[in-house]
Design a protein around this motif. Structure first.
Motif, PDB file in Angstrom:
ATOM      1  N   ASP A  13      35.254  32.738  38.275  1.00  0.00           N
ATOM      2  CA  ASP A  13      36.701  32.540  38.384  1.00  0.00           C
ATOM      3  C   ASP A  13      37.413  33.784  38.903  1.00  0.00           C
ATOM      4  N   LEU A  14      36.899  34.982  38.557  1.00  0.00           N
ATOM      5  CA  LEU A  14      37.486  36.220  39.085  1.00  0.00           C
ATOM      6  C   LEU A  14      37.225  36.330  40.584  1.00  0.00           C
ATOM      7  N   ARG A  15      36.034  35.931  41.014  1.00  0.00           N
ATOM      8  CA  ARG A  15      35.712  35.934  42.440  1.00  0.00           C
ATOM      9  C   ARG A  15      36.638  34.991  43.208  1.00  0.00           C
ATOM     10  N   GLY A  16      36.906  33.837  42.616  1.00  0.00           N
ATOM     11  CA  GLY A  16      37.826  32.896  43.254  1.00  0.00           C
ATOM     12  C   GLY A  16      39.241  33.448  43.353  1.00  0.00           C
ATOM     13  N   LYS A  17      39.698  34.148  42.317  1.00  0.00           N
ATOM     14  CA  LYS A  17      41.030  34.742  42.346  1.00  0.00           C
ATOM     15  C   LYS A  17      41.145  35.831  43.420  1.00  0.00           C
ATOM     16  N   THR A 420      46.526  46.890  39.919  1.00  0.00           N
ATOM     17  CA  THR A 420      45.587  45.816  40.255  1.00  0.00           C
ATOM     18  C   THR A 420      44.206  46.107  39.677  1.00  0.00           C
ATOM     19  N   MET A 421      43.786  47.364  39.764  1.00  0.00           N
ATOM     20  CA  MET A 421      42.484  47.742  39.223  1.00  0.00           C
ATOM     21  C   MET A 421      42.432  47.524  37.713  1.00  0.00           C
ATOM     22  N   LYS A 422      43.537  47.823  37.031  1.00  0.00           N
ATOM     23  CA  LYS A 422      43.582  47.609  35.581  1.00  0.00           C
ATOM     24  C   LYS A 422      43.477  46.130  35.232  1.00  0.00           C
ATOM     25  N   GLN A 423      44.134  45.268  36.029  1.00  0.00           N
ATOM     26  CA  GLN A 423      44.064  43.830  35.756  1.00  0.00           C
ATOM     27  C   GLN A 423      42.650  43.294  35.962  1.00  0.00           C
ATOM     28  N   ILE A 424      42.003  43.731  37.051  1.00  0.00           N
ATOM     29  CA  ILE A 424      40.621  43.295  37.297  1.00  0.00           C
ATOM     30  C   ILE A 424      39.712  43.796  36.182  1.00  0.00           C
ATOM     31  N   GLU A 425      39.929  45.043  35.767  1.00  0.00           N
ATOM     32  CA  GLU A 425      39.094  45.622  34.715  1.00  0.00           C
ATOM     33  C   GLU A 425      39.265  44.886  33.395  1.00  0.00           C
ATOM     34  N   SER A 426      40.508  44.495  33.064  1.00  0.00           N
ATOM     35  CA  SER A 426      40.730  43.792  31.800  1.00  0.00           C
ATOM     36  C   SER A 426      39.995  42.457  31.783  1.00  0.00           C
ATOM     37  N   GLN A 427      39.954  41.756  32.938  1.00  0.00           N
ATOM     38  CA  GLN A 427      39.228  40.484  32.992  1.00  0.00           C
ATOM     39  C   GLN A 427      37.717  40.704  32.908  1.00  0.00           C
ATOM     40  N   MET A 428      37.249  41.819  33.484  1.00  0.00           N
ATOM     41  CA  MET A 428      35.822  42.116  33.390  1.00  0.00           C
ATOM     42  C   MET A 428      35.428  42.491  31.967  1.00  0.00           C
ATOM     43  N   MET A 429      36.274  43.248  31.286  1.00  0.00           N
ATOM     44  CA  MET A 429      35.963  43.661  29.917  1.00  0.00           C
ATOM     45  C   MET A 429      35.939  42.470  28.971  1.00  0.00           C
ATOM     46  N   GLN A 430      36.742  41.430  29.268  1.00  0.00           N
ATOM     47  CA  GLN A 430      36.723  40.223  28.442  1.00  0.00           C
ATOM     48  C   GLN A 430      35.375  39.535  28.517  1.00  0.00           C
ATOM     49  N   GLU A 434      31.180  46.252  32.407  1.00  0.00           N
ATOM     50  CA  GLU A 434      31.765  47.590  32.438  1.00  0.00           C
ATOM     51  C   GLU A 434      32.774  47.669  33.572  1.00  0.00           C
ATOM     52  N   GLY A 435      33.946  48.246  33.306  1.00  0.00           N
ATOM     53  CA  GLY A 435      35.027  48.271  34.282  1.00  0.00           C
ATOM     54  C   GLY A 435      34.964  49.472  35.209  1.00  0.00           C
ATOM     55  N   PHE A 436      36.060  49.676  35.942  1.00  0.00           N
ATOM     56  CA  PHE A 436      36.151  50.781  36.894  1.00  0.00           C
ATOM     57  C   PHE A 436      36.359  52.115  36.180  1.00  0.00           C
TER      58      PHE A 436
END
Length: 439
Positions: A13-17, A420-430, A434-436
């Motif tokens: 779903d993140l890839r689709g976004k 934007t990086m923080k938003q992507i990282e928060s979805q990855m951490m969920q 491991e985030g950026f």
């Protein structure tokens, strides 16, 4: 860092976004090259070759990704929406009804957003009508494109000066702004990051290669390398300052309600060094563009035209223009901070929920302490902001090299990139990736 990028595309779903966001940005860039009806492309090309837009015209052209000087469908860019948002934010201070909506939470925010959309369309109609009128006037080309840009005799930028053609051009520009606004909201809802911010980000990034090529052609690869190195150091500095906070400790009293106890925890109020963001630079550029626009409209007033061309046009770097710009940015930094951060409201909310600053009495004393801290914190923030704003002028005046990596450009690119990086990282951490940002 590379593994974090790979992990981001592993999540379906993140890839689709991410792909959806990129597709919407591609649609936006496509509209930046489609000209509005009624414009002579040959005459427009001649003016672009002479173009050296300055002040607010340069800012609008930057935020539109070059569509402004090309008179494309998206020529107005996202600026009408930014203007409408700022106006609505200022009106919440003077109109009680808007202040009530702001305090209602999500339902109030929806009402304010709806009125912001209406105001955006109204501003777009006004700006597009002014733009069409200016480019059809005698001094309009110089006001729009700068650098003394003038068309040869007998050549007209808009050959058909009829009322229906003007109405069609205004309608096209307004529809373009409304479409951009819809794209931004679509990205926010279904993509990654804030849509409006990403549209501005894409517009600015799209202009950087041509500006870098201009430095390369005029000054050579060594100067370009030095400019890129200075830009990299500035980016690091801006990241440090933008992330910098003054944390005001807040303690909440423990309350016993029935068999349960509430509060008793400690937190803090984060006050940023640059509390006002990029808004003061936009305000200052707009204020400095007013005399230029007035001189183009009242071109028969020779004294006004000569004064503006000499001191306020921004085409020739002079001490009056740079000093005025610096002072305006500092002033608007204080002004906008006072609008967006109200110490009295913050102190009242803290007192309402049993919070207090250790060593400071709740209520009036807390408001005075917060006002003292934010006033002292705004001074270095405003000076930092003003220095970034005039940095391109200093580079051009001292070294004779155009420096595109400063001012609003640098602040927006760094700010949007971090958010934007923080938003992507928060979805990855969920999803336990491991985030950026390493911890």
């Amino acid at each position: 860092m590379l593994s974090a990028f790979v992990n981001a595309f592993k999540i379906r779903d993140l890839r689709g976004k991410i792909f959806f966001t990129l597709a919407m940005l591609a649609v936006y860039r496509l509209g930046s090259f489609i000209p509005i009806p009624g414009v002579d492309s040959g005459a427009l090309r001649q003016l672009i070759e002479q173009s050296a837009a300055t002040g607010a015209a340069q800012l609008i052209n930057l935020f539109s990704g070059g569509a402004f000087t090309q008179l494309a469908v998206f020529a107005l860019g996202i600026m009408p929406y930014i203007t409408a948002s700022i106006i609505m934010q200022l009106l919440t201070v003077v109109i009680p009804r808007l202040e009530e909506w702001q305090k209602e939470g999500e339902s109030g925010a929806k009402r304010i957003n709806q009125w912001t959309r209406y105001l955006t369309v109204g501003i777009a109609v006004l700006q597009s009508t002014t733009l069409i009128t200016v480019i059809q006037s005698g001094g309009g080309a110089g006001a729009l494109f700068g650098g003394g840009a003038q068309l040869p005799p007998g050549l007209n930028l808009v050959p058909n000066d009829s009322l229906p053609m003007r109405a069609l051009m205004v309608l096209t520009l307004t529809a373009g702004t409304a479409f951009i606004m819809w794209l931004g909201e679509l990205i926010t809802a279904r993509g990654v990051g804030n849509g409006m911010s990403l549209i501005i980000f894409a517009a600015i990034i799209s202009e950087l290669p041509s500006q870098g090529n201009q430095i390369l052609q005029s000054s050579g690869p060594v100067v370009l390398g030095i400019v890129l190195l200075v830009a990299l150091l500035l980016i690091v500095g801006v990241v440090v300052v933008e992330q910098g906070q003054r944390r005001i400790p807040v303690q909440y009293a423990r309350r016993q309600i029935g068999t349960r106890s509430y509060g008793g925890n400690s937190t803090y109020i984060p006050l940023k060094v640059n509390q006002s963001g990029v808004i003061p630079i936009i305000f200052a550029s707009s204020m400095l563009y007013v005399p230029v626009l007035a001189a183009s409209i009242f071109s028969e007033q020779t004294w006004l035209v000569n004064f503006v061309d000499r001191y306020l046009s921004g085409q020739d770097i002079n001490l009056v223009y740079v000093t005025t710009y610096f002072v305006l940015v500092v002033f608007f930094a204080y002004f906008y901070t006072s609008i967006t951060f109200n110490p009295i409201d913050v102190a009242d909310n803290m007192k309402k929920y049993g919070g207090f600053i250790p060593g400071i009495r709740p209520g009036q004393r807390t408001a005075e302490e917060l006002d003292r801290v934010i006033t002292r914190l705004t001074l270095p923030g405003s000076l930092y902001l003003a220095t970034l704003a005039i940095l391109p002028f200093l580079a051009l005046g001292v070294a004779g090299v155009p420096f595109p990596f400063a001012g609003a450009t640098l602040l927006i690119v760094v700010g949007v990139g971090l958010e934007t990086m923080k938003q992507i990282e928060s979805q990855m951490m969920q999803r336990h990736y491991e985030g950026f940002l390493r911890r």
